[in-house]
Structure formats: C-alpha cells, structure tokens
Design an enzyme around this catalytic site. Structure first.
Site, PDB file in Angstrom:
ATOM      1  N   HIS A 172      -2.930 -11.470   2.908  1.00  0.00           N
ATOM      2  CA  HIS A 172      -2.152 -11.204   1.687  1.00  0.00           C
ATOM      3  C   HIS A 172      -1.269  -9.959   1.882  1.00  0.00           C
ATOM      4  CE1 HIS A 172      -2.008 -10.674  -2.898  1.00  0.00           C
ATOM      5  NE2 HIS A 172      -1.542  -9.533  -2.435  1.00  0.00           N
ATOM      6  N   GLU A 173      -1.890  -8.870   2.367  1.00  0.00           N
ATOM      7  CA  GLU A 173      -1.139  -7.621   2.546  1.00  0.00           C
ATOM      8  C   GLU A 173      -0.072  -7.753   3.622  1.00  0.00           C
ATOM      9  OE1 GLU A 173      -1.215  -5.147   0.508  1.00  0.00           O
ATOM     10  OE2 GLU A 173      -2.778  -6.207  -0.572  1.00  0.00           O
TER      11      GLU A 173
ATOM     12  N   HIS B  10       3.065  -9.283   2.372  1.00  0.00           N
ATOM     13  CA  HIS B  10       3.930  -8.287   1.714  1.00  0.00           C
ATOM     14  C   HIS B  10       4.694  -7.485   2.765  1.00  0.00           C
ATOM     15  CE1 HIS B  10       2.534  -8.631  -2.381  1.00  0.00           C
ATOM     16  NE2 HIS B  10       1.289  -8.281  -2.108  1.00  0.00           N
TER      17      HIS B  10
HETATM   18 ZN   LIG Z   1      -0.456  -8.006  -3.238  1.00  0.00          ZN
END
Ligand SMILES: [Zn+2]
Length: 379
Positions: free
Chosen positions: A65-66, A69
C-alpha cells in the site's frame, strides 16, 4: 525515532518501527483466535503458526500500500524521503506536494486502490486454492487477508486528513477552490470531525462490551485528531510565512571551514568557542564543496580525528539543499530534509550568501505565529 532500516525497495529506503511488534501481535492473536471458529479441527499450534504467517503477509500488504503511494509520488515528480511501517500501518514521507490536484489525487487514491486490489487477489486465491483441495486452514488465512485488506482499503478512503481519503478530499477541494491552502484546511477539519466520530464509536463499542475493538477505535480516533490538528497548524504556518524570502531568515556570510584541515583542527579552531553547529566547507580556491555538521563529526572515532580531513566527512554539495536569496521560504521548506538536519545553503551568483538552519526557522515561525494570531484562512 526507534526505526530500524531494512533496506531499499523499488529505490525507496524502507524502515520498520518497533511499534510494528504491537500490530504483529494483535494480528497474530486475532487470526489465531478466529480461525478455530471458521476452520475447526486443527491443533492449537497450527492456528498460531497460521496466525503468524497471516500477520506477516498482512504487513507485506501494508508495505505494498505504502510503496504504491511512493511510486505514484515519484511519477508525479515529488521526492520520497522514506517508507516506514509502524503502529497504525505505514507512513510514506514526501518532500513536498504534487504540482496539480490531479497528481495529488493519484498519489492519495493509489494506496487504498492497492489494498482493494489485494483483497480481490487474496479472495481469488482462496477461491482457486479451495477448488484445488488445499488445506482449509490455508483458505481461512487467505479469506482473512482478503477481508482485512478490504477493510483497510475502505477505512483509508474515509474523507478526513491525515487518512488517504482526506488527501483525496483535499485534491477535490483544491480543484474546486483553486487554492491548495484552503483545501488543506478543509481536509484537516474534516479529519477532526472524523476523529470525533471514531472516538464516539469506540466508546459505544467499549460500553457494549467489545473492549479491545472499542479502545483501538478510540485510540485511532485520537491519533487522527492529533494528526489533523498538526496538519492544520502546518498549513496556517505556511500561510503566515507566505511572503517571507529565504534572505529574510538566513544567517548571512556564515563562517566557512577549510576542506583540508583535520577534524581535530576543525574542532579546536572552529567548533570550540563558536555557537554554530554547521559549517559550509570551502576548497582552497574558496568554492563551497559541502557542509559539515556535528552529526558527521560524531561518526569519526576520536582516535581517527587527527588523520581525517574535513573534506572526507563533509556532506557533498549535491546532497545539500540549496536556495536562492529571493526564493520564497515556503518553497525551501518543502525541499528541506532530515539528511542535513534541516539546513540549507543559500547561493547567489555561484557564491555562498548564507545558511538557513533549523533554529533560524523555528524562531521565525514562532515570531510569525505570535504576529498573526488570527490566520487568514477562509471557510
Ligand atoms: Zn495510504
């Protein structure tokens, strides 16, 4: 603070905070205690082993997830300092903001989309493995991973900063108002409302007997409350110092240190009896080749001080943030990083004009906060 670097992934430095142990334990415990209900008939140690495996894969999902980003930020031209896993999941520290609302939107929405995609992948895997007749306990873990990733994706889309959904909201307001500051304040305030709702829900859960879940939700709400307030303060500070130029805060004509003296000499002749903790390093012809700070000196063993030159330990110039005197301070603030201890060299026409240090900045920000107790942020 308390983070252990574990290496680089996709070019980003990744570290793990000790507080990850808390969620690793919580995930393991929650999985190991729910599995016997959904897939009965295994030994206790099998459930705990499945719990540990599931929790580790979930940490991997948080990291994915990170990193999503981070990758989207890099693509939008925003510098990524690092990615850290901690108590509430992950943090990607960015050195600034996207130039457009569209870029900001893509960076914000990419993480939750990754979590939702992972939910689909784990559910698909559980379905496929089930058809192949794989052990039920493995399927139980895969379904659990699908469920938690779904929850994470949806939770992060809640519209309040500092959650991803708050950044999505900010991008939307930015496009609507055409003003990133006003949009950020709106998203931070939405974050505060969201925080109160979470705390209230947590209390209700707690009173209804769901003790751990209730405390966790309230704790999360409190964290979001603190973070959204911090964010609003940051934005109003930026607003307050909007007209300030780098030249207004720099220390002009700072003392420089010669590149070819030893660390021993440098400490004796410069550091002792002077209040500065960072020195631009000048070569023989007077050109600046880097910056030396107390942090670099601490890396040199006392026995090596007489044999090491300043030039060998100085931070090379390309790694030191630089600014022009007439540049707005807010632009420089976005480039400052922890690497040089929040310091930057001010260069004018190829010549050193000054240095900006963290203490210059914090003093200035305090003064401006005093001077404008009612920031001009609109509703
Ligand atoms: Zn996030």
């Amino acid at each position: 603070m308390g983070s252990i670097p574990i290496g680089r992934i996709a070019g980003f430095p990744v570290s793990v905070n000790w507080s990850v142990l808390v969620i690793l334990w919580l995930f393991t415990w929650s999985l190991a205690s729910t599995l016997p209900g959904t897939v009965p008939g295994y030994s206790t140690w099998a459930y705990w082993l499945a719990g540990v495996c599931g929790a580790l894969i979930l940490l991997g999902s948080l990291l994915a997830h990170e990193l999503t980003h981070a990758i989207l930020a890099r693509r939008a031209g925003v510098e990524v300092f690092d990615v850290t896993l901690w108590l509430f999941g992950g943090v990607t520290r960015l050195g600034g903001e996207a130039k457009t609302p569209q870029g900001a939107f893509r960076i914000a929405v990419s993480g939750p989309l990754m979590s939702l995609a992972l939910a689909v992948v784990f559910a698909g895997a559980a379905y496929g493995l089930g058809a192949l007749g794989v052990a039920h306990i493995v399927l139980g873990v895969a379904w659990w991973l699908a469920g938690i990733n779904l929850l994470l994706g949806l939770f992060n889309l809640l519209p309040g900063a500092p959650l991803d959904g708050g950044r999505v909201l900010k991008a939307y307001l930015w496009r609507r108002y055409g003003d990133p500051v006003r949009a950020a304040v709106g998203a931070a305030r939405a974050g505060r409302v969201l925080a109160f709702i979470l705390i209230a829900l947590g209390l209700v859960e707690f009173l209804a007997g769901v003790l751990v879940g209730g405390v966790w939700l309230a704790f999360l709400g409190w964290f979001i409350f603190a973070a959204s307030r911090e964010e609003e303060a940051q934005v109003t500070t930026q607003q307050a110092i909007a007209g300030v130029r780098v030249a207004d805060v720099m220390t002009a004509q700072p003392h420089t240190a010669p590149a070819d003296i030893t660390i021993e000499d440098f400490i004796q002749r410069y550091l002792l009896g002077d209040r500065h903790s960072a020195y631009p390093v000048a070569d023989r012809d007077g050109s600046i080749i880097g910056l030396i700070t107390l942090a670099q000196l601490r890396g040199v063993a006392p026995s090596q001080r007489a044999a090491t030159l300043v030039r060998e330990v100085a931070i090379p110039l390309p790694q030191v943030p630089t600014a022009a005197p007439h540049e707005p301070l807010t632009a420089l603030l976005q480039r400052l990083g922890p690497g040089c201890g929040n310091r930057a060299l001010v260069v004018s026409g190829g010549q050193l004009a000054g240095i900006v240090t963290a203490s210059d900045l914090s003093r200035l920000i305090d003064v401006y906060r005093l001077a404008s107790p009612h920031p001009r942020v609109g509703h």
